[in-house]
Design a protein around this motif. Structure first.
Motif, PDB file in Angstrom:
ATOM      1  N   VAL A   1       0.750  -1.055   0.137  1.00 23.97           N
ATOM      2  CA  VAL A   1      -0.121   0.051   0.085  1.00 23.97           C
ATOM      3  C   VAL A   1       0.875   1.122   0.023  1.00 23.97           C
ATOM      4  N   LEU A   2       1.971   1.265   0.774  1.00 18.48           N
ATOM      5  CA  LEU A   2       2.820   2.481   0.907  1.00 18.48           C
ATOM      6  C   LEU A   2       3.192   2.538  -0.517  1.00 18.48           C
ATOM      7  N   VAL A   3       4.122   1.623  -1.074  1.00 22.37           N
ATOM      8  CA  VAL A   3       4.671   1.695  -2.578  1.00 22.37           C
ATOM      9  C   VAL A   3       3.245   2.338  -3.357  1.00 22.37           C
TER      10      VAL A   3
ATOM     11  N   SER B   1      12.802  10.405   4.372  1.00 20.11           N
ATOM     12  CA  SER B   1      11.628   9.352   3.697  1.00 20.11           C
ATOM     13  C   SER B   1      12.181   8.037   3.660  1.00 20.11           C
ATOM     14  N   GLY B   2      11.477   7.117   4.215  1.00 20.97           N
ATOM     15  CA  GLY B   2      11.802   5.610   4.257  1.00 20.97           C
ATOM     16  C   GLY B   2      12.344   5.150   5.366  1.00 20.97           C
ATOM     17  N   PHE B   3      12.598   5.885   6.194  1.00 20.51           N
ATOM     18  CA  PHE B   3      13.345   5.578   7.606  1.00 20.51           C
ATOM     19  C   PHE B   3      12.313   5.508   8.704  1.00 20.51           C
TER      20      PHE B   3
ATOM     21  N   THR C   1       2.393   7.558   3.776  1.00 23.50           N
ATOM     22  CA  THR C   1       3.121   8.351   2.771  1.00 23.50           C
ATOM     23  C   THR C   1       2.228   9.404   2.421  1.00 23.50           C
ATOM     24  N   MET C   2       2.839  10.606   2.215  1.00 21.07           N
ATOM     25  CA  MET C   2       2.111  11.831   1.946  1.00 21.07           C
ATOM     26  C   MET C   2       3.008  12.786   1.393  1.00 21.07           C
TER      27      MET C   2
ATOM     28  N   GLU D   1       7.598   6.256   9.190  1.00 22.03           N
ATOM     29  CA  GLU D   1       6.926   4.946  10.008  1.00 22.03           C
ATOM     30  C   GLU D   1       7.273   5.198  11.416  1.00 22.03           C
ATOM     31  N   ILE D   2       6.700   4.790  12.560  1.00 20.83           N
ATOM     32  CA  ILE D   2       7.071   4.940  13.706  1.00 20.83           C
ATOM     33  C   ILE D   2       6.755   3.482  14.157  1.00 20.83           C
TER      34      ILE D   2
END
Length: 145
Positions: free
Chosen positions: A9-11, A124-126, A84-85, A28-29
């Motif tokens: 979904v994020l991709v 982004s991505g971390f 993702t935004m 991401e948390i």
């Protein structure tokens, strides 16, 4: 399976944002929820993770929008919130706090586990890892003494 679906979904969301000409950002948390069986404020071999514990994460974006997330821990006691935004809307600061433990024995929130505020400054991505939230039993077992 759940992690794979979330990643897909994020991709897809990231690709849609890129296709629209907006630079995408993904954050991401994650954290853990643990039962401190002996109430000794340290995680040891007698302690265990709490599956199904509820955690709330509240984030404020760079534009001032407030986003509220709800997460539950998996079988390893880990919860994850991801989004993702557009880059201009990315998280600025967040508050993570435990809501409830569904473990019959371990229901009292430990000291220092009321909630954690933090600035979100990851690229982004971390992901940002929050220190574990700890619950303890109402009565400590006799083998802990």
């Amino acid at each position: 399976m759940e992690t794979e679906r979330r990643n897909l979904v994020l991709v897809v969301m990231g690709l849609l944002l890129l296709a629209s000409g907006v630079k995408a950002w993904t954050g991401e948390i994650r954290g853990r929820v643990v039962c401190d069986v002996c109430g000794d404020k340290s995680i040891g071999p007698e302690d265990h993770v709490l599956e199904g514990a509820e955690v709330a994460v509240l984030c404020i974006t760079k534009s001032g929008e407030v986003l509220n997330y709800q997460a539950f821990t998996n079988s390893k006691g880990i919860y994850t919130v991801a989004e993702t935004m557009p880059e201009s809307e990315r998280w600025d600061a967040c508050l993570a706090r435990p809501i409830s433990s569904f473990d019959d024995q371990c229901t009292r929130l430990g000291e220092g586990s009321k909630g954690l505020k933090f600035n979100y400054n990851r690229p982004s991505g971390f992901s940002h890892t929050v220190k574990p939230f700890v619950y303890r039993p109402a009565s400590i077992p006799s083998y802990c003494a």
